[in-house]
Scaffold this motif. Structure first.
Motif, PDB file in Angstrom:
ATOM      1  N   MET A 151      -3.050  69.199  27.806  1.00  9.34           N
ATOM      2  CA  MET A 151      -1.700  69.306  28.347  1.00  9.34           C
ATOM      3  C   MET A 151      -1.608  68.671  29.729  1.00  9.34           C
ATOM      4  O   MET A 151      -0.613  68.004  30.062  1.00  9.34           O
ATOM      5  N   VAL A 152      -2.645  68.857  30.544  1.00  8.69           N
ATOM      6  CA  VAL A 152      -2.666  68.237  31.872  1.00  8.69           C
ATOM      7  C   VAL A 152      -2.733  66.720  31.744  1.00  8.69           C
ATOM      8  O   VAL A 152      -2.050  65.987  32.485  1.00  8.69           O
ATOM      9  N   GLN A 153      -3.526  66.224  30.823  1.00  9.17           N
ATOM     10  CA  GLN A 153      -3.618  64.778  30.613  1.00  9.17           C
ATOM     11  C   GLN A 153      -2.274  64.195  30.203  1.00  9.17           C
ATOM     12  O   GLN A 153      -1.879  63.127  30.677  1.00  9.17           O
ATOM     13  N   ILE A 154      -1.571  64.896  29.337  1.00 11.49           N
ATOM     14  CA  ILE A 154      -0.241  64.448  28.909  1.00 11.49           C
ATOM     15  C   ILE A 154       0.717  64.428  30.098  1.00 11.49           C
ATOM     16  O   ILE A 154       1.472  63.468  30.309  1.00 11.49           O
ATOM     17  N   ALA A 155       0.702  65.489  30.886  1.00 15.79           N
ATOM     18  CA  ALA A 155       1.606  65.595  32.028  1.00 15.79           C
ATOM     19  C   ALA A 155       1.356  64.497  33.057  1.00 15.79           C
ATOM     20  O   ALA A 155       2.292  63.935  33.629  1.00 15.79           O
ATOM     21  N   CYS A 156       0.090  64.184  33.290  1.00 20.90           N
ATOM     22  CA  CYS A 156      -0.271  63.192  34.313  1.00 20.90           C
ATOM     23  C   CYS A 156      -0.067  61.757  33.847  1.00 20.90           C
ATOM     24  O   CYS A 156      -0.031  60.834  34.677  1.00 20.90           O
ATOM     25  N   SER A 157       0.064  61.562  32.559  1.00 25.07           N
ATOM     26  CA  SER A 157       0.130  60.201  32.015  1.00 25.07           C
ATOM     27  C   SER A 157       1.397  59.452  32.409  1.00 25.07           C
ATOM     28  O   SER A 157       1.463  58.230  32.299  1.00 25.07           O
ATOM     29  N   THR A 158       2.410  60.167  32.882  1.00 21.68           N
ATOM     30  CA  THR A 158       3.686  59.533  33.209  1.00 21.68           C
ATOM     31  C   THR A 158       3.824  59.162  34.685  1.00 21.68           C
ATOM     32  O   THR A 158       4.851  58.612  35.092  1.00 21.68           O
ATOM     33  N   ASP A 159       2.810  59.463  35.502  1.00 23.50           N
ATOM     34  CA  ASP A 159       2.881  59.170  36.938  1.00 23.50           C
ATOM     35  C   ASP A 159       1.514  58.675  37.403  1.00 23.50           C
ATOM     36  O   ASP A 159       0.526  59.414  37.326  1.00 23.50           O
ATOM     37  N   SER A 160       1.446  57.450  37.886  1.00 23.66           N
ATOM     38  CA  SER A 160       0.170  56.843  38.270  1.00 23.66           C
ATOM     39  C   SER A 160      -0.484  57.535  39.457  1.00 23.66           C
ATOM     40  O   SER A 160      -1.677  57.343  39.715  1.00 23.66           O
ATOM     41  N   ARG A 161       0.276  58.365  40.176  1.00 20.32           N
ATOM     42  CA  ARG A 161      -0.300  59.080  41.320  1.00 20.32           C
ATOM     43  C   ARG A 161      -1.074  60.317  40.890  1.00 20.32           C
ATOM     44  O   ARG A 161      -1.841  60.869  41.684  1.00 20.32           O
ATOM     45  N   PHE A 162      -0.903  60.738  39.653  1.00 23.47           N
ATOM     46  CA  PHE A 162      -1.512  61.971  39.169  1.00 23.47           C
ATOM     47  C   PHE A 162      -2.630  61.649  38.184  1.00 23.47           C
ATOM     48  O   PHE A 162      -2.478  60.804  37.305  1.00 23.47           O
ATOM     49  N   VAL A 163      -3.742  62.381  38.332  1.00 28.31           N
ATOM     50  CA  VAL A 163      -4.917  62.155  37.477  1.00 28.31           C
ATOM     51  C   VAL A 163      -5.437  63.491  36.972  1.00 28.31           C
ATOM     52  O   VAL A 163      -5.601  64.438  37.752  1.00 28.31           O
ATOM     53  N   ALA A 164      -5.692  63.569  35.672  1.00 26.84           N
ATOM     54  CA  ALA A 164      -6.317  64.761  35.090  1.00 26.84           C
ATOM     55  C   ALA A 164      -7.825  64.646  35.259  1.00 26.84           C
ATOM     56  O   ALA A 164      -8.432  63.685  34.775  1.00 26.84           O
ATOM     57  N   GLU A 165      -8.423  65.594  35.952  1.00 30.63           N
ATOM     58  CA  GLU A 165      -9.868  65.579  36.217  1.00 30.63           C
ATOM     59  C   GLU A 165     -10.537  66.696  35.429  1.00 30.63           C
ATOM     60  O   GLU A 165     -10.215  67.865  35.612  1.00 30.63           O
ATOM     61  N   SER A 166     -11.450  66.342  34.563  1.00 26.33           N
ATOM     62  CA  SER A 166     -12.055  67.290  33.617  1.00 26.33           C
ATOM     63  C   SER A 166     -13.388  67.870  34.076  1.00 26.33           C
ATOM     64  O   SER A 166     -14.048  68.568  33.311  1.00 26.33           O
ATOM     65  N   CYS A 167     -13.790  67.631  35.323  1.00 23.56           N
ATOM     66  CA  CYS A 167     -15.153  67.961  35.754  1.00 23.56           C
ATOM     67  C   CYS A 167     -15.487  69.448  35.616  1.00 23.56           C
ATOM     68  O   CYS A 167     -16.611  69.801  35.240  1.00 23.56           O
ATOM     69  N   GLU A 168     -14.540  70.349  35.903  1.00 22.12           N
ATOM     70  CA  GLU A 168     -14.854  71.782  35.839  1.00 22.12           C
ATOM     71  C   GLU A 168     -15.025  72.239  34.394  1.00 22.12           C
ATOM     72  O   GLU A 168     -15.888  73.080  34.102  1.00 22.12           O
TER      73      GLU A 168
END
Length: 219
Positions: free
Chosen positions: A58-75
């Motif tokens: 869901m975070v990846q989908i949300a961030c996909s529409t704005d280049s300033r936002f990145v979904a980080e999966s490290c945790e």
């Protein structure tokens, strides 16, 4: 590149999260906001029913529409209890070649009172730029279903009355006058379960993901 981190359960991510990230970029000049879904938050018990992978999607989908936002999966990839100190360590290495200045850590007002309990809190306050954001008061309908744990439970309802000027760890923090949107993840879960309307409380792709996957009991 100036980086800020917005951590959370994101169960689900909603327009309040997106508006906050937008304001951090616009008001404080950050180039990127990394949305970091927690695997196991150290301060609360997660609501069951949605997997970490689904929250990340869901975070990846949300961030996909704005280049300033990145979904980080490290945790989530690291698994176990998610500590911001470990995440900052990872991100400083990952972005070593492009990072400008200290990483910003975005804190909602519900986290102010318990920040001193975080892993290496004093060192974290020196290592990073703390960004203190406003968070709307929770109505009785939207009161969090995530149960606070340990010492955090004693501080659960003190966020709105907490005086940041009396916390030495916040002496150099940036205080954000961000817009307050009366929406919470708990409210959205409740609406989804009860058949209420929440289409415009989450990014459109996230809404379709929730409906398509029958998350939170929505059919």
């Amino acid at each position: 590149m100036k980086l800020a981190v917005l951590g959370g359960s994101f169960n689900p991510v909603h327009i309040g999260h997106m508006a906050l990230a937008d304001d951090v970029c616009s008001s404080l000049g950050y180039d990127r906001v990394l949305f970091v879904p927690a695997a196991v938050p150290p301060h609360k018990e997660m609501v069951p029913g949605v997997s970490a992978e689904e929250r990340l999607s869901m975070v990846q989908i949300a961030c996909s529409t704005d280049s300033r936002f990145v979904a980080e999966s490290c945790e989530i990839e690291r698994d176990g209890v998610s500590y911001t100190w470990d995440t900052v360590d990872y991100l400083e290495k990952k972005y070593a070649s492009s990072l400008e200045g200290k990483i910003g850590i975005i804190l909602g007002s519900d986290l102010f009172a318990g920040f001193h309990l975080w892993k290496n809190a004093a060192l974290l306050a020196k290592r990073c730029n703390l960004i203190l954001a406003r968070r709307p008061e929770q109505s009785s309908f939207a009161k969090s279903a995530n149960r606070a744990l340990g010492e955090y439970a004693q501080l659960e309802n003190s966020g709105d009355s907490f005086d940041i000027s009396k916390e030495p760890l916040f002496s150099e923090a940036a205080v954000l006058d961000n817009p307050l949107l009366p929406v919470s993840s708990t409210q959205i879960r409740n609406l989804a379960l009860s058949g209420g309307g929440f289409k415009y409380l989450v990014p459109s792709g996230v809404f379709e993901y929730i409906i398509g996957g029958n998350l939170y009991g929505r059919k």
